[in-house]
Motif scaffolding. Structure first.
Motif, PDB file in Angstrom:
ATOM      1  N   ILE A   1      39.942  49.862  34.938  1.00  0.00           N
ATOM      2  CA  ILE A   1      41.334  49.858  35.394  1.00  0.00           C
ATOM      3  C   ILE A   1      41.583  48.655  36.300  1.00  0.00           C
ATOM      4  CG2 ILE A   1      43.070  51.122  36.726  1.00  0.00           C
ATOM      5  CD1 ILE A   1      41.584  53.711  35.860  1.00  0.00           C
ATOM      6  N   PHE A   2      40.630  48.381  37.186  1.00  0.00           N
ATOM      7  CA  PHE A   2      40.755  47.237  38.093  1.00  0.00           C
ATOM      8  C   PHE A   2      40.828  45.928  37.299  1.00  0.00           C
ATOM      9  CE2 PHE A   2      38.462  43.960  40.633  1.00  0.00           C
ATOM     10  CZ  PHE A   2      39.419  43.794  41.623  1.00  0.00           C
ATOM     11  N   LEU A   3      39.931  45.752  36.341  1.00  0.00           N
ATOM     12  CA  LEU A   3      39.909  44.513  35.556  1.00  0.00           C
ATOM     13  C   LEU A   3      41.186  44.374  34.726  1.00  0.00           C
ATOM     14  CD1 LEU A   3      38.119  42.060  35.106  1.00  0.00           C
ATOM     15  CD2 LEU A   3      37.156  43.205  33.135  1.00  0.00           C
ATOM     16  N   SER A   4      41.698  45.468  34.219  1.00  0.00           N
ATOM     17  CA  SER A   4      42.953  45.438  33.466  1.00  0.00           C
ATOM     18  C   SER A   4      44.102  44.970  34.355  1.00  0.00           C
ATOM     19  CB  SER A   4      43.250  46.827  32.902  1.00  0.00           C
ATOM     20  OG  SER A   4      44.504  46.838  32.275  1.00  0.00           O
ATOM     21  N   MET A   5      44.155  45.456  35.586  1.00  0.00           N
ATOM     22  CA  MET A   5      45.190  45.033  36.525  1.00  0.00           C
ATOM     23  C   MET A   5      45.068  43.537  36.811  1.00  0.00           C
ATOM     24  SD  MET A   5      45.760  44.000  39.919  1.00  0.00           S
ATOM     25  CE  MET A   5      44.219  44.424  40.708  1.00  0.00           C
ATOM     26  N   VAL A   6      43.861  43.079  37.042  1.00  0.00           N
ATOM     27  CA  VAL A   6      43.642  41.669  37.353  1.00  0.00           C
ATOM     28  C   VAL A   6      44.097  40.801  36.172  1.00  0.00           C
ATOM     29  CG1 VAL A   6      41.889  39.897  37.787  1.00  0.00           C
ATOM     30  CG2 VAL A   6      41.804  42.066  39.015  1.00  0.00           C
ATOM     31  N   ARG A   7      43.730  41.190  34.964  1.00  0.00           N
ATOM     32  CA  ARG A   7      44.122  40.413  33.780  1.00  0.00           C
ATOM     33  C   ARG A   7      45.633  40.368  33.604  1.00  0.00           C
ATOM     34  NH1 ARG A   7      39.527  42.856  29.996  1.00  0.00           N
ATOM     35  NH2 ARG A   7      37.937  41.265  30.329  1.00  0.00           N
ATOM     36  N   SER A   8      46.302  41.485  33.860  1.00  0.00           N
ATOM     37  CA  SER A   8      47.758  41.518  33.619  1.00  0.00           C
ATOM     38  C   SER A   8      48.558  40.863  34.742  1.00  0.00           C
ATOM     39  CB  SER A   8      48.218  42.967  33.430  1.00  0.00           C
ATOM     40  OG  SER A   8      48.098  43.701  34.632  1.00  0.00           O
ATOM     41  N   ARG A   9      48.064  40.885  35.955  1.00  0.00           N
ATOM     42  CA  ARG A   9      48.837  40.353  37.081  1.00  0.00           C
ATOM     43  C   ARG A   9      48.355  39.001  37.585  1.00  0.00           C
ATOM     44  NH1 ARG A   9      49.934  45.807  40.565  1.00  0.00           N
ATOM     45  NH2 ARG A   9      51.068  46.879  38.910  1.00  0.00           N
ATOM     46  N   TYR A  10      47.143  38.636  37.265  1.00  0.00           N
ATOM     47  CA  TYR A  10      46.563  37.379  37.757  1.00  0.00           C
ATOM     48  C   TYR A  10      45.969  36.612  36.586  1.00  0.00           C
ATOM     49  CZ  TYR A  10      47.108  39.833  42.153  1.00  0.00           C
ATOM     50  OH  TYR A  10      47.629  40.532  43.210  1.00  0.00           O
ATOM     51  N   ALA A  11      46.806  36.172  35.708  1.00  0.00           N
ATOM     52  CA  ALA A  11      46.380  35.510  34.471  1.00  0.00           C
ATOM     53  C   ALA A  11      45.403  34.344  34.698  1.00  0.00           C
ATOM     54  CB  ALA A  11      47.594  35.040  33.680  1.00  0.00           C
ATOM     55  N   PRO A  12      45.582  33.505  35.728  1.00  0.00           N
ATOM     56  CA  PRO A  12      44.631  32.408  35.914  1.00  0.00           C
ATOM     57  C   PRO A  12      43.198  32.863  36.135  1.00  0.00           C
ATOM     58  CG  PRO A  12      46.597  31.993  37.198  1.00  0.00           C
ATOM     59  CD  PRO A  12      46.693  33.396  36.667  1.00  0.00           C
TER      60      PRO A  12
ATOM     61  N   GLN B   1      32.720  37.270  42.882  1.00  0.00           N
ATOM     62  CA  GLN B   1      33.684  38.057  42.116  1.00  0.00           C
ATOM     63  C   GLN B   1      34.313  37.215  41.008  1.00  0.00           C
ATOM     64  OE1 GLN B   1      37.384  39.542  43.912  1.00  0.00           O
ATOM     65  NE2 GLN B   1      36.821  41.569  43.124  1.00  0.00           N
ATOM     66  N   ALA B   2      34.612  35.955  41.297  1.00  0.00           N
ATOM     67  CA  ALA B   2      35.179  35.072  40.272  1.00  0.00           C
ATOM     68  C   ALA B   2      34.196  34.890  39.117  1.00  0.00           C
ATOM     69  CB  ALA B   2      35.547  33.726  40.889  1.00  0.00           C
ATOM     70  N   GLU B   3      32.916  34.757  39.429  1.00  0.00           N
ATOM     71  CA  GLU B   3      31.903  34.647  38.374  1.00  0.00           C
ATOM     72  C   GLU B   3      31.857  35.921  37.533  1.00  0.00           C
ATOM     73  OE1 GLU B   3      28.148  33.645  40.144  1.00  0.00           O
ATOM     74  OE2 GLU B   3      28.968  31.831  41.066  1.00  0.00           O
ATOM     75  N   ALA B   4      31.972  37.071  38.187  1.00  0.00           N
ATOM     76  CA  ALA B   4      31.976  38.344  37.454  1.00  0.00           C
ATOM     77  C   ALA B   4      33.191  38.420  36.530  1.00  0.00           C
ATOM     78  CB  ALA B   4      31.962  39.521  38.426  1.00  0.00           C
ATOM     79  N   PHE B   5      34.349  37.975  37.009  1.00  0.00           N
ATOM     80  CA  PHE B   5      35.537  37.943  36.153  1.00  0.00           C
ATOM     81  C   PHE B   5      35.305  37.042  34.944  1.00  0.00           C
ATOM     82  CE2 PHE B   5      38.284  38.952  40.034  1.00  0.00           C
ATOM     83  CZ  PHE B   5      38.502  40.266  39.654  1.00  0.00           C
ATOM     84  N   SER B   6      34.678  35.891  35.161  1.00  0.00           N
ATOM     85  CA  SER B   6      34.471  34.953  34.054  1.00  0.00           C
ATOM     86  C   SER B   6      33.511  35.509  33.005  1.00  0.00           C
ATOM     87  CB  SER B   6      33.972  33.606  34.575  1.00  0.00           C
ATOM     88  OG  SER B   6      32.641  33.702  35.031  1.00  0.00           O
ATOM     89  N   ARG B   7      32.630  36.419  33.404  1.00  0.00           N
ATOM     90  CA  ARG B   7      31.690  37.069  32.472  1.00  0.00           C
ATOM     91  C   ARG B   7      32.254  38.359  31.895  1.00  0.00           C
ATOM     92  NH1 ARG B   7      28.334  36.660  37.014  1.00  0.00           N
ATOM     93  NH2 ARG B   7      28.332  38.936  37.134  1.00  0.00           N
ATOM     94  N   ASP B   8      33.495  38.697  32.278  1.00  0.00           N
ATOM     95  CA  ASP B   8      34.102  39.980  31.907  1.00  0.00           C
ATOM     96  C   ASP B   8      33.233  41.157  32.354  1.00  0.00           C
ATOM     97  OD1 ASP B   8      36.451  38.969  30.759  1.00  0.00           O
ATOM     98  OD2 ASP B   8      35.457  38.669  28.827  1.00  0.00           O
TER      99      ASP B   8
END
Length: 75
Positions: free
Chosen positions: A63-74, A34-41
């Motif tokens: 919507i899920f990715l938007s939440m992650v970006r706004s609440r879990y900046a790292p 999942q972290a790799e998927a986040f890093s690839r957007d």
């Protein structure tokens, strides 16, 4: 008889410990993927690794990715 029960008990404990190690390894694999998927957007892949309750709550990968970006900046 007591020795046999003790041996069975010890084997059962070892079996449960091995299963716990497998569960931990599986969870670590999912988290890494999942972290790799986040890093690839890659919102679809990141969403696919989310728990079913989170998928139900957010309904869509964007919507899920938007939440992650706004609440879990790292992340």
């Amino acid at each position: 008889m007591r020795t046999l029960l003790l041996a069975i008990g010890c084997l059962a404990c070892l079996m449960f410990a091995a299963r716990a190690d497998d569960d931990i390894a599986a969870a670590q694999t999912i988290i890494s993927s999942q972290a790799e998927a986040f890093s690839r957007d890659d919102d679809a892949a990141a969403f696919a690794y989310a728990a079913p309750a989170l998928q139900q709550m957010f309904q869509a990968p964007a919507i899920f990715l938007s939440m992650v970006r706004s609440r879990y900046a790292p992340v």
